[in-house]
Design a protein around this motif. Structure first.
Motif, PDB file in Angstrom:
ATOM      1  N   HIS A 121       0.770  -1.168   0.098  1.00  0.00           N
ATOM      2  CA  HIS A 121      -0.115  -0.143  -0.050  1.00  0.00           C
ATOM      3  C   HIS A 121       1.074   1.361   0.021  1.00  0.00           C
ATOM      4  O   HIS A 121       0.531   2.194  -0.773  1.00  0.00           O
ATOM      5  CB  HIS A 121      -0.920  -0.035   1.549  1.00  0.00           C
ATOM      6  N   GLN A 122       1.941   1.218   0.691  1.00  0.00           N
ATOM      7  CA  GLN A 122       2.592   2.437   0.831  1.00  0.00           C
ATOM      8  C   GLN A 122       3.432   2.729  -0.373  1.00  0.00           C
ATOM      9  O   GLN A 122       3.380   3.889  -0.972  1.00  0.00           O
ATOM     10  CB  GLN A 122       3.785   2.321   1.988  1.00  0.00           C
ATOM     11  N   VAL A 123       3.948   1.610  -1.213  1.00  0.00           N
ATOM     12  CA  VAL A 123       4.808   2.088  -2.187  1.00  0.00           C
ATOM     13  C   VAL A 123       3.709   2.427  -3.494  1.00  0.00           C
ATOM     14  O   VAL A 123       3.919   3.363  -4.165  1.00  0.00           O
ATOM     15  CB  VAL A 123       5.491   0.611  -2.797  1.00  0.00           C
ATOM     16  N   SER A 124       2.693   1.689  -3.314  1.00  0.00           N
ATOM     17  CA  SER A 124       1.409   2.091  -4.619  1.00  0.00           C
ATOM     18  C   SER A 124       0.958   3.540  -4.348  1.00  0.00           C
ATOM     19  O   SER A 124       0.574   4.188  -5.419  1.00  0.00           O
ATOM     20  CB  SER A 124       0.448   0.960  -4.296  1.00  0.00           C
ATOM     21  N   ILE A 125       0.618   3.883  -3.183  1.00  0.00           N
ATOM     22  CA  ILE A 125       0.221   5.241  -3.006  1.00  0.00           C
ATOM     23  C   ILE A 125       1.447   6.247  -3.708  1.00  0.00           C
ATOM     24  O   ILE A 125       1.058   7.255  -4.277  1.00  0.00           O
ATOM     25  CB  ILE A 125       0.228   5.516  -1.585  1.00  0.00           C
ATOM     26  N   ILE A 126       2.478   6.026  -3.315  1.00  0.00           N
ATOM     27  CA  ILE A 126       3.884   6.817  -3.601  1.00  0.00           C
ATOM     28  C   ILE A 126       3.565   6.815  -5.361  1.00  0.00           C
ATOM     29  O   ILE A 126       3.752   7.731  -6.146  1.00  0.00           O
ATOM     30  CB  ILE A 126       5.127   6.469  -3.173  1.00  0.00           C
ATOM     31  N   PHE A 127       3.642   5.581  -5.983  1.00  0.00           N
ATOM     32  CA  PHE A 127       3.811   5.520  -7.353  1.00  0.00           C
ATOM     33  C   PHE A 127       2.427   6.089  -8.006  1.00  0.00           C
ATOM     34  O   PHE A 127       2.457   6.778  -9.018  1.00  0.00           O
ATOM     35  CB  PHE A 127       3.725   4.098  -7.772  1.00  0.00           C
ATOM     36  N   TRP A 128       1.083   5.876  -7.607  1.00  0.00           N
ATOM     37  CA  TRP A 128      -0.015   6.514  -8.128  1.00  0.00           C
ATOM     38  C   TRP A 128      -0.077   8.161  -7.903  1.00  0.00           C
ATOM     39  O   TRP A 128      -0.579   8.724  -8.967  1.00  0.00           O
ATOM     40  CB  TRP A 128      -1.192   6.039  -7.559  1.00  0.00           C
ATOM     41  N   GLN A 129       0.687   8.652  -6.840  1.00  0.00           N
ATOM     42  CA  GLN A 129       0.534   9.757  -6.779  1.00  0.00           C
ATOM     43  C   GLN A 129       1.590  10.390  -7.697  1.00  0.00           C
ATOM     44  O   GLN A 129       1.192  11.723  -8.290  1.00  0.00           O
ATOM     45  CB  GLN A 129       0.973  10.409  -5.350  1.00  0.00           C
ATOM     46  N   LEU A 130       2.776  10.013  -7.923  1.00  0.00           N
ATOM     47  CA  LEU A 130       3.684  10.279  -9.084  1.00  0.00           C
ATOM     48  C   LEU A 130       2.967  10.313 -10.413  1.00  0.00           C
ATOM     49  O   LEU A 130       3.138  11.124 -11.329  1.00  0.00           O
ATOM     50  CB  LEU A 130       4.705   9.377  -9.155  1.00  0.00           C
ATOM     51  N   LEU A 131       2.034   9.246 -10.617  1.00  0.00           N
ATOM     52  CA  LEU A 131       1.097   9.056 -12.124  1.00  0.00           C
ATOM     53  C   LEU A 131       0.377  10.309 -12.129  1.00  0.00           C
ATOM     54  O   LEU A 131       0.411  10.838 -13.171  1.00  0.00           O
ATOM     55  CB  LEU A 131       0.681   7.803 -12.230  1.00  0.00           C
ATOM     56  N   GLY A 132      -0.204  10.557 -11.063  1.00  0.00           N
ATOM     57  CA  GLY A 132      -0.940  11.883 -10.977  1.00  0.00           C
ATOM     58  C   GLY A 132      -0.435  13.088 -11.229  1.00  0.00           C
ATOM     59  O   GLY A 132      -0.924  13.965 -12.140  1.00  0.00           O
ATOM     60  N   TRP A 133       0.858  13.214 -10.713  1.00  0.00           N
ATOM     61  CA  TRP A 133       1.678  14.300 -11.250  1.00  0.00           C
ATOM     62  C   TRP A 133       2.056  14.508 -12.699  1.00  0.00           C
ATOM     63  O   TRP A 133       2.123  15.631 -13.203  1.00  0.00           O
ATOM     64  CB  TRP A 133       2.944  14.193 -10.327  1.00  0.00           C
ATOM     65  N   VAL A 134       2.544  13.354 -13.251  1.00  0.00           N
ATOM     66  CA  VAL A 134       2.718  13.092 -14.602  1.00  0.00           C
ATOM     67  C   VAL A 134       1.580  13.641 -15.610  1.00  0.00           C
ATOM     68  O   VAL A 134       1.788  14.465 -16.600  1.00  0.00           O
ATOM     69  CB  VAL A 134       3.173  11.932 -14.866  1.00  0.00           C
ATOM     70  N   ALA A 135       0.461  13.084 -15.140  1.00  0.00           N
ATOM     71  CA  ALA A 135      -0.897  13.341 -15.924  1.00  0.00           C
ATOM     72  C   ALA A 135      -1.156  14.942 -15.802  1.00  0.00           C
ATOM     73  O   ALA A 135      -1.490  15.230 -16.833  1.00  0.00           O
ATOM     74  CB  ALA A 135      -2.111  12.758 -15.086  1.00  0.00           C
ATOM     75  N   ALA A 136      -0.933  15.676 -14.706  1.00  0.00           N
ATOM     76  CA  ALA A 136      -0.963  17.148 -14.671  1.00  0.00           C
ATOM     77  C   ALA A 136      -0.101  17.851 -15.443  1.00  0.00           C
ATOM     78  O   ALA A 136      -0.305  18.838 -16.382  1.00  0.00           O
ATOM     79  CB  ALA A 136      -0.462  17.509 -13.176  1.00  0.00           C
ATOM     80  N   VAL A 137       1.213  17.224 -15.695  1.00  0.00           N
ATOM     81  CA  VAL A 137       2.152  18.045 -16.713  1.00  0.00           C
ATOM     82  C   VAL A 137       1.455  17.606 -17.981  1.00  0.00           C
ATOM     83  O   VAL A 137       1.766  18.551 -18.857  1.00  0.00           O
ATOM     84  CB  VAL A 137       3.534  17.228 -16.424  1.00  0.00           C
ATOM     85  N   ILE A 138       1.334  16.249 -18.493  1.00  0.00           N
ATOM     86  CA  ILE A 138       0.677  16.075 -19.755  1.00  0.00           C
ATOM     87  C   ILE A 138      -0.463  16.932 -20.032  1.00  0.00           C
ATOM     88  O   ILE A 138      -0.642  17.482 -21.157  1.00  0.00           O
ATOM     89  CB  ILE A 138       0.211  14.767 -20.011  1.00  0.00           C
ATOM     90  N   LYS A 139      -1.403  17.213 -19.275  1.00  0.00           N
ATOM     91  CA  LYS A 139      -2.658  18.005 -19.418  1.00  0.00           C
ATOM     92  C   LYS A 139      -2.275  19.641 -19.587  1.00  0.00           C
ATOM     93  O   LYS A 139      -2.833  20.108 -20.837  1.00  0.00           O
ATOM     94  CB  LYS A 139      -3.490  18.110 -18.210  1.00  0.00           C
ATOM     95  N   GLU A 140      -1.122  19.889 -18.912  1.00  0.00           N
ATOM     96  CA  GLU A 140      -0.660  21.346 -19.323  1.00  0.00           C
ATOM     97  C   GLU A 140      -0.127  21.563 -20.671  1.00  0.00           C
ATOM     98  O   GLU A 140      -0.331  22.461 -21.282  1.00  0.00           O
ATOM     99  CB  GLU A 140       0.305  21.974 -18.202  1.00  0.00           C
ATOM    100  N   ARG A 141       0.819  20.609 -20.934  1.00  0.00           N
ATOM    101  CA  ARG A 141       1.374  20.489 -22.302  1.00  0.00           C
ATOM    102  C   ARG A 141       0.187  20.286 -23.549  1.00  0.00           C
ATOM    103  O   ARG A 141       0.096  21.100 -24.495  1.00  0.00           O
ATOM    104  CB  ARG A 141       2.268  19.292 -22.523  1.00  0.00           C
ATOM    105  N   ASN A 142      -1.097  19.681 -23.295  1.00  0.00           N
ATOM    106  CA  ASN A 142      -1.749  19.559 -24.041  1.00  0.00           C
ATOM    107  C   ASN A 142      -2.550  20.834 -24.356  1.00  0.00           C
ATOM    108  O   ASN A 142      -2.957  21.364 -25.287  1.00  0.00           O
ATOM    109  CB  ASN A 142      -2.910  18.604 -23.693  1.00  0.00           C
ATOM    110  N   ASN A 143      -2.713  21.712 -23.173  1.00  0.00           N
ATOM    111  CA  ASN A 143      -3.540  22.893 -23.318  1.00  0.00           C
ATOM    112  C   ASN A 143      -2.531  24.042 -23.926  1.00  0.00           C
ATOM    113  O   ASN A 143      -3.199  24.751 -24.770  1.00  0.00           O
ATOM    114  CB  ASN A 143      -3.852  23.757 -21.857  1.00  0.00           C
ATOM    115  N   ASP A 144      -1.356  23.883 -23.967  1.00  0.00           N
ATOM    116  CA  ASP A 144      -0.234  24.779 -24.755  1.00  0.00           C
ATOM    117  C   ASP A 144      -0.312  24.527 -26.068  1.00  0.00           C
ATOM    118  O   ASP A 144      -0.335  25.415 -26.776  1.00  0.00           O
ATOM    119  CB  ASP A 144       1.025  24.514 -24.196  1.00  0.00           C
ATOM    120  N   ILE A 145      -0.659  23.057 -26.605  1.00  0.00           N
ATOM    121  CA  ILE A 145      -0.698  23.032 -27.955  1.00  0.00           C
ATOM    122  C   ILE A 145      -1.883  23.216 -28.538  1.00  0.00           C
ATOM    123  O   ILE A 145      -2.137  23.828 -29.649  1.00  0.00           O
ATOM    124  CB  ILE A 145      -0.585  21.271 -28.092  1.00  0.00           C
ATOM    125  N   GLN A 146      -2.847  23.125 -27.607  1.00  0.00           N
ATOM    126  CA  GLN A 146      -4.268  23.825 -28.156  1.00  0.00           C
ATOM    127  C   GLN A 146      -4.477  25.356 -28.196  1.00  0.00           C
ATOM    128  O   GLN A 146      -4.911  25.832 -29.044  1.00  0.00           O
ATOM    129  CB  GLN A 146      -5.474  23.175 -27.295  1.00  0.00           C
TER     130      GLN A 146
END
Length: 411
Positions: free
Chosen positions: A386-411
């Protein structure tokens, strides 16, 4: 603090949630109970934010529906469990919190300054984990640390580091994730000639690498070699020279590191033999329950019915020691497709980021993390934690936020 106190409650509530998420980044590796409290607090405040202020936290990118698919299908798999109430509880505590921390991080960390704060806390927390691990390794009584040692096959190995992560393999997996991301950040800082960042990142990564070595986790060492290979192919070919250290260790150094590495190719190691037996038994579980699986976290209840290797009925096997087989067994083939699709699509979508440093760290960093997790997942299932997975999924959420901002810039 002035920023938090200013504005209306509608404006302050997202800031408070964000501070709780920062707390999760720092506290989860150090004290998972405190990290869980912060996750639950952030989720409750987010419910207020959504219900009272009508703020939406639904998926805004198509690939995030794979995350929703994983959440829903793994919940449906509860129906197939021989302990449905326990499986439902485990789903809420594990999968529900994975999805929660993912979407909270994605929706409430949306600026480059917030992403940088996330990265700083991510690395600083790992340094604290390593410092405590070093203290534990050198100062604590041997009896507290020798439970992870196979004295019969490795008589020279007296202790393995595990720090705050419960066992050496989990510490190794955690450090693998952090080094993969932080190492990518160091390479980006070197490219940008950011000497101040380089000055403090190098000792931090050296400390983490030494602690990873002292876990004596062979699967993690091998995974780190593949991360270096990934860096060499994707970022700088000269990094491939680092892999020359492996044959040097194997052939010229006659210590426990070399003996642990050589044991990977030996059929005499009981842990290797056990894994082959576990994997074989797990394939029969998948064959018998291909659609919904046996239920999330139900492996240790079902395994005795498929056990032909371990005759001691008191021995509990919590997972299959293979991430791919374990997920397939517990949530079925459709659930596994959602799960692994949700994970790997982040690396695919992150490709082609702009040259801006944070974008490159997100793109190449998550690629390195997933390479490491993939290789280690063949030999173990450390995301069972549970401990490692929470860390991992929060990191994925961080990456998704960066991807979203990149997509907004492209649009």
């Amino acid at each position: 603090m002035n920023e938090f106190l200013s504005g209306t409650w509608e404006e302050r509530l997202p800031k408070l949630i964000r501070y709780l998420l920062y707390g999760v980044v720092f506290c989860m590796p150090l004290q998972p109970l405190l990290g869980d409290i912060l996750v639950v607090g952030a989720l409750l405040l987010a419910c207020v934010d959504v219900i009272h202020y009508h703020r939406s936290i639904r998926p805004t990118m198509t690939f995030q529906w794979l995350v929703i698919g994983f959440l829903v299908w793994s919940l449906l798999a509860t129906y197939n469990s021989i302990r449905p109430l326990f499986t439902l509880y485990s789903w809420l505590y594990n999968v529900g919190m994975y999805g929660g921390i993912y979407f909270l991080t994605y929706h409430y960390m949306r600026s480059s300054s917030q992403w940088r704060t996330f990265l700083r806390l991510f690395v600083i927390s790992a340094v604290v984990v390593c410092l405590y691990g070093a203290y534990q390794y050198t100062m604590m009584k041997m009896t507290l640390m020798d439970q992870w040692v196979d004295a019969a096959h490795f008589p020279g190995l007296k202790r393995r580091m595990f720090s705050t992560l419960q066992n050496p393999n989990l510490l190794g997996e955690y450090l693998l994730i952090v080094i993969s991301l932080a190492g990518t950040g160091l390479l980006q800082a070197w490219h940008d000639r950011r000497w101040t960042l380089i000055f403090w990142m190098i000792p931090a990564l050296v400390l983490m690498s030494v602690c990873m070595l002292l876990t004596y986790s062979r699967g993690i060492w091998l995974s780190m070699a593949f991360v270096v290979l990934y860096w060499g192919i994707r970022i700088n070919r000269r990094l491939l020279l680092l892999l020359l250290a492996i044959p040097w260790v194997l052939f010229f150094y006659h210590g426990e590191v070399a003996s642990r590495l050589w044991s990977l190719f030996s059929g005499e190691d009981t842990s290797v033999v056990l894994r082959w037996a576990l994997w074989d038994s797990t394939t029969y579980m998948i064959y018998d329950h291909p659609l919904l699986g046996i239920g999330w976290d139900a492996f240790w209840f079902v395994y005795p019915d498929y056990n032909y290797f371990i005759q001691d009925t008191h021995t509990i096997i919590y997972h299959a020691h293979n991430m791919f087989l374990n997920v397939l067994a517990e949530i079925g083939i459709p659930g596994a497709l959602f799960y692994f699709g949700a994970i790997y699509i982040h690396a695919i979508k992150a490709r082609g980021m702009s040259p801006e440093s944070l974008h490159h760290i997100a793109a190449y960093g998550i690629g390195a993390v997933l390479v490491g997790i993939t290789v280690s997942g063949v030999f173990d299932h450390d995301l069972f934690s549970h401990q490692v997975s929470i860390i991992f999924w929060q990191l994925l959420g961080w990456v998704a936020a960066v991807i979203k901002e990149r997509n907004n810039d492209i649009q």
